[in-house]
Motif scaffolding. Structure first.
Motif, mmCIF file in Angstrom:
data_model
loop_
_atom_site.group_PDB
_atom_site.id
_atom_site.type_symbol
_atom_site.label_atom_id
_atom_site.label_comp_id
_atom_site.label_asym_id
_atom_site.label_seq_id
_atom_site.Cartn_x
_atom_site.Cartn_y
_atom_site.Cartn_z
ATOM 1 N N VAL A 30 1.124 -1.330 -0.174
ATOM 2 C CA VAL A 30 0.053 0.040 0.328
ATOM 3 C C VAL A 30 1.269 1.483 0.297
ATOM 4 N N PHE A 31 0.855 1.615 -1.028
ATOM 5 C CA PHE A 31 1.180 3.156 -0.566
ATOM 6 C C PHE A 31 1.395 4.240 -0.026
ATOM 7 N N SER A 32 2.452 4.859 1.005
ATOM 8 C CA SER A 32 2.259 5.378 2.320
ATOM 9 C C SER A 32 3.253 6.664 1.467
ATOM 10 N N LYS A 33 3.296 7.027 0.405
ATOM 11 C CA LYS A 33 4.323 8.377 -0.447
ATOM 12 C C LYS A 33 4.242 7.595 -2.634
ATOM 13 N N GLN A 34 3.893 8.627 -2.818
ATOM 14 C CA GLN A 34 4.113 8.454 -4.630
ATOM 15 C C GLN A 34 4.547 9.667 -4.951
ATOM 16 N N PRO A 35 5.117 9.956 -6.377
ATOM 17 C CA PRO A 35 5.840 11.037 -6.209
ATOM 18 C C PRO A 35 5.350 12.003 -6.760
ATOM 19 N N GLY A 36 4.915 12.939 -7.766
ATOM 20 C CA GLY A 36 4.879 14.070 -7.593
ATOM 21 C C GLY A 36 5.974 14.564 -9.429
ATOM 22 N N ILE B 112 7.766 16.877 -10.941
ATOM 23 C CA ILE B 112 9.094 18.515 -10.495
ATOM 24 C C ILE B 112 9.547 18.947 -11.982
ATOM 25 N N VAL B 113 9.278 19.712 -11.953
ATOM 26 C CA VAL B 113 9.999 20.804 -12.477
ATOM 27 C C VAL B 113 11.404 21.332 -12.370
ATOM 28 N N TYR B 114 12.038 21.379 -13.558
ATOM 29 C CA TYR B 114 13.656 21.522 -12.742
ATOM 30 C C TYR B 114 14.178 22.253 -13.577
ATOM 31 N N PRO B 115 14.555 23.333 -12.891
ATOM 32 C CA PRO B 115 15.041 24.901 -13.408
ATOM 33 C C PRO B 115 16.508 24.416 -14.232
ATOM 34 N N LEU B 116 17.125 24.751 -15.079
ATOM 35 C CA LEU B 116 18.157 24.170 -16.051
ATOM 36 C C LEU B 116 19.507 25.414 -15.757
ATOM 37 N N ASP B 117 18.643 26.438 -15.160
ATOM 38 C CA ASP B 117 19.589 28.041 -15.139
ATOM 39 C C ASP B 117 20.327 27.528 -14.454
ATOM 40 N N ALA B 118 20.194 26.794 -13.304
ATOM 41 C CA ALA B 118 20.766 26.471 -11.925
ATOM 42 C C ALA B 118 22.155 26.070 -11.771
ATOM 43 N N VAL B 119 22.740 26.738 -11.551
ATOM 44 C CA VAL B 119 24.187 26.665 -11.240
ATOM 45 C C VAL B 119 24.666 25.957 -10.581
ATOM 46 N N GLU B 120 24.911 24.658 -11.018
ATOM 47 C CA GLU B 120 25.875 23.215 -10.417
ATOM 48 C C GLU B 120 25.782 22.174 -11.129
ATOM 49 N N LYS B 121 27.059 21.674 -9.809
ATOM 50 C CA LYS B 121 28.229 21.008 -10.788
ATOM 51 C C LYS B 121 27.215 19.155 -10.998
ATOM 52 N N ASN B 122 26.658 19.063 -10.497
ATOM 53 C CA ASN B 122 25.674 17.233 -9.930
ATOM 54 C C ASN B 122 24.219 18.028 -10.398
ATOM 55 N N ARG B 123 23.943 17.954 -11.964
ATOM 56 C CA ARG B 123 22.605 18.770 -11.523
ATOM 57 C C ARG B 123 21.033 16.984 -11.600
ATOM 58 N N GLU B 124 20.763 17.062 -10.282
ATOM 59 C CA GLU B 124 19.710 15.928 -9.724
ATOM 60 C C GLU B 124 18.786 15.939 -9.100
ATOM 61 N N VAL B 125 17.338 15.345 -9.209
ATOM 62 C CA VAL B 125 16.621 14.846 -8.652
ATOM 63 C C VAL B 125 15.883 13.543 -8.190
ATOM 64 N N MET B 126 14.973 13.925 -7.705
ATOM 65 C CA MET B 126 14.352 12.489 -6.695
ATOM 66 C C MET B 126 13.190 12.929 -6.697
ATOM 67 N N PHE B 127 12.373 11.458 -7.425
ATOM 68 C CA PHE B 127 11.437 10.977 -6.596
ATOM 69 C C PHE B 127 10.992 10.135 -5.813
ATOM 70 N N SER B 128 9.939 10.446 -5.208
ATOM 71 C CA SER B 128 9.568 10.034 -4.089
ATOM 72 C C SER B 128 8.498 8.997 -4.191
ATOM 73 N N CYS B 129 9.020 7.662 -3.213
ATOM 74 C CA CYS B 129 7.617 6.590 -3.668
ATOM 75 C C CYS B 129 8.146 5.660 -2.550
ATOM 76 N N GLU B 130 6.932 5.329 -0.993
ATOM 77 C CA GLU B 130 7.287 4.486 -0.462
ATOM 78 C C GLU B 130 5.846 3.953 -0.525
ATOM 79 N N ALA B 131 6.145 2.085 0.277
ATOM 80 C CA ALA B 131 4.436 1.189 0.246
ATOM 81 C C ALA B 131 4.994 0.654 1.546
ATOM 82 N N GLN B 132 4.128 0.752 2.058
ATOM 83 C CA GLN B 132 4.410 -0.396 3.753
ATOM 84 C C GLN B 132 3.521 -2.225 3.014
ATOM 85 N N GLY B 133 4.259 -3.253 3.223
ATOM 86 C CA GLY B 133 3.833 -3.807 3.167
ATOM 87 C C GLY B 133 4.839 -5.382 3.417
#
Length: 437
Positions: A5-11, A13-34
Motif C-alpha cells: 500500500v503506497f504511503s508516498k507517491q511521486p509528484g 517536478i519542474v527542474y530549472p536548467l539555469d541552476a548553477v550546479e556541478k551535479n544536477r540531480e532530482v529525486m522522485f519519492s516512493c514508499e509503500a508498506q507491506g
C-alpha cells in the motif's frame, strides 16, 4: 502479512536548467508498506528503468529514485513507481519531469517603428526559446523606467507584445521587452525598438480595432484562476468593458473595479463556464469579441474496490466510479500491467470488473484507473482466492431424523469446500447407489 500500500507517491517536478550546479540531480519519492518487505522498480514512459548500484545515472534510496547528471533530452518524461511483494504489484500515479529554461534574445538590431500621432501601435516582443511560464514587461528608454499600464497602454502576458491605443508625442523613444521565467527566476532583455513619429500629419479619429483577443474556446480547470485579455487601438482611446452573453451577473469574486484589459475569474467553477464578450467603445463606434469558457475537472474517485477474499469457483464484482469533466473512462490493471483478458469470465464494463469461476491464477493486486484528458487516479485492491478442504462445521447432519414408515425423507449434505468436490453417501458401511425405488 500485508499486500503493498503506497504511503508516498511521486509528484511532478519542474527542474530549472539555469541552476548553477556541478551535479544536477532530482529525486522522485516512493514508499509503500507491506509484509514481506516491498521491492521497487521504476518506469520511464512505460519502460522499466535499469537501476544499477554505485555511481549510476539512476539509483534507488529505499523506493526513492535519484537521477544524477540530468539531461533534458533523455530524462524528460513520465515516471511511475512499482511496488511489489509476494501478494502482487501496484503502480503509482504518473509524475512528469520537465525542464524550465530561458535562452537569450538574438542580439540583432530591430528596425524603428514609425507612426502618426493619434495612431495606435503594436510593438512585438518575440520571446526567445524557453520552457516554463513567462512574465513580460517593457522598459521605456532606460532601466528602471518601465512602461506603466493604463487605459492607453497594455502589455499582454500571453504574447509579450506592448499595445499603445493612441500614440502621443511623449511616447517617442526606445522600447525594450523584458522576459522573466517564473520558474528559473532568470530574466533576459530584447534589443530595443525605437518608436518615432511620422511628420506627415496627425491621425484622425477612428473606431476601435481589437488587437488583443482571447480564443473562441478556453478550457478552465476547476479551482484555477482564469484570465481573459482584451485590448483595442482607437482614437479616442477606447474603453473596455465585459459582460456574460447569458446576461447573468458576474460572481462576487470577480473584482469589476479592476476589470479593463484583463477579466480575472479566481477559483473557477462550473457556474463560471459561459460565453464572455469584450466590448471596446469610443465616440466613433464599438467593436466586440466573444469567447467561451468551458469547465473541466480531473477525475475524482467516489467508489473504490476493497480488498476481498473469495473461494475457488466463486464470482467477484468490483465497482469503480469517478466524477470528472469530461466523463472519465476506466481501465483495470493486475500486478502493474493492463488487464486485457481474452477470457469470457473476465469482463470490464462502465468501470466495474467482474470475474466468474475464480481460480488461484486470479490472485493478485488489482487497480482501477479512472482517467480523462486532464489526469488519472488510481485505486488499489487485493484479491485472495482460497482453497478449502470439506468441512461440515457450519452444516452438520442431524444425528437423528424421525420419519413415517412409507414416507419420503430428505437428508441435506452441505459441506463448506472450495473447489466443489464429489459427494457420496454410505448407509452404515455400505456405499449407496442411485436406484429407481
Amino acid at each position: 502479512m500485508q499486500s503493498p500500500v503506497f504511503s508516498k507517491q511521486p509528484g511532478s517536478i519542474v527542474y530549472p536548467l539555469d541552476a548553477v550546479e556541478k551535479n544536477r540531480e532530482v529525486m522522485f519519492s516512493c514508499e509503500a508498506q507491506g509484509k514481506p518487505p516491498t521491492l521497487y522498480r521504476w518506469k520511464l514512459n512505460g519502460t522499466v528503468i535499469s537501476v544499477k548500484s554505485g555511481g549510476s545515472h539512476y539509483s534507488l534510496s529505499g523506493g526513492n529514485l535519484r537521477i544524477s547528471h540530468l539531461n533534458k533530452d533523455h530524462d524528460a518524461g513520465t515516471y511511475q513507481c512499482l511496488a511489489s511483494n509476494s501478494f502482487g504489484t501496484i503502480v503509482s500515479r504518473e509524475a512528469s519531469l520537465t525542464f524550465a529554461y530561458l535562452e537569450n534574445f538574438k542580439t540583432h538590431r530591430r528596425n524603428s517603428v514609425s507612426v502618426r500621432e493619434g495612431q495606435g501601435v503594436v510593438l512585438l516582443c518575440g520571446p526567445p526559446p524557453h520552457s516554463g511560464d513567462l512574465m513580460f514587461s517593457w522598459i521605456f528608454n532606460e532601466y528602471p523606467s518601465f512602461v506603466k499600464q493604463d487605459h492607453r497602454r497594455f502589455v499582454s502576458q500571453e504574447t509579450g507584445n506592448l499595445y499603445i491605443a493612441k500614440v502621443e508625442s511623449s511616447d517617442v523613444g526606445n522600447y525594450t521587452c523584458v522576459v522573466t521565467n517564473t520558474v528559473t527566476k532568470t530574466r533576459v532583455q530584447g534589443p530595443p525598438t525605437p518608436l518615432v513619429l511620422r511628420s506627415d500629419g496627425v491621425m484622425g479619429e477612428y473606431e476601435p480595432k481589437i488587437e488583443v483577443q482571447f480564443p473562441e474556446l478556453v478550457h478552465g480547470a476547476k479551482g484555477s484562476t482564469m484570465k481573459l485579455e482584451c485590448f483595442a487601438l482607437g482614437n479616442p482611446v477606447p474603453s473596455i468593458s465585459w459582460r456574460r452573453v447569458d446576461s447573468a451577473p458576474f460572481a462576487r469574486k470577480v473584482d469589476t473595479r479592476k476589470v479593463s484589459g484583463v477579466l480575472e475569474i479566481p477559483y473557477f467553477q462550473q457556474e463560471d463556464a459561459a460565453t464572455y464578450e469584450c466590448v471596446a467603445e469610443n465616440s466613433r463606434g464599438l467593436n466586440t469579441v466573444k469567447g467561451k469558457l468551458s469547465f473541466y475537472a480531473p477525475p475524482h474517485l467516489i467508489e473504490k474496490p476493497e480488498d476481498i477474499q473469495k473461494s475457488i469457483d466463486d464470482s467477484l464484482v468490483w465497482e469503480c466510479k469517478a466524477t470528472g469533466k469530461p466523463k472519465p473512462s476506466y481501465r483495470w490493471m493486475k500486478n502493474g500491467e493492463n488487464l486485457e483478458s481474452t477470457e469470457e469470465r473476465v469482463q470490464v464494463a462502465n468501470g466495474a470488473l467482474s470475474i466468474s469461476r475464480l481460480t488461484l491464477a486470479d490472485v493478485g493486486m488489482y487497480q482501477c484507473v479512472a482517467g480523462n484528458k486532464h489526469g488519472e487516479v488510481y485505486s488499489n485492491a487485493e484479491l485472495r482466492v482460497i482453497a478449502v478442504a470439506p468441512d461440515f462445521g457450519l452444516n452438520q447432519l442431524r444425528s437423528q431424523t424421525l420419519v413415517k414408515e412409507g414416507g419420503d425423507v430428505l437428508i441435506e449434505c452441505k459441506p463448506r469446500m472450495s473447489p466443489w468436490g464429489v459427494i457420496s453417501w454410505r448407509k452404515t458401511a455400505e456405499p449407496l447407489r442411485e436406484s429407481n425405488r
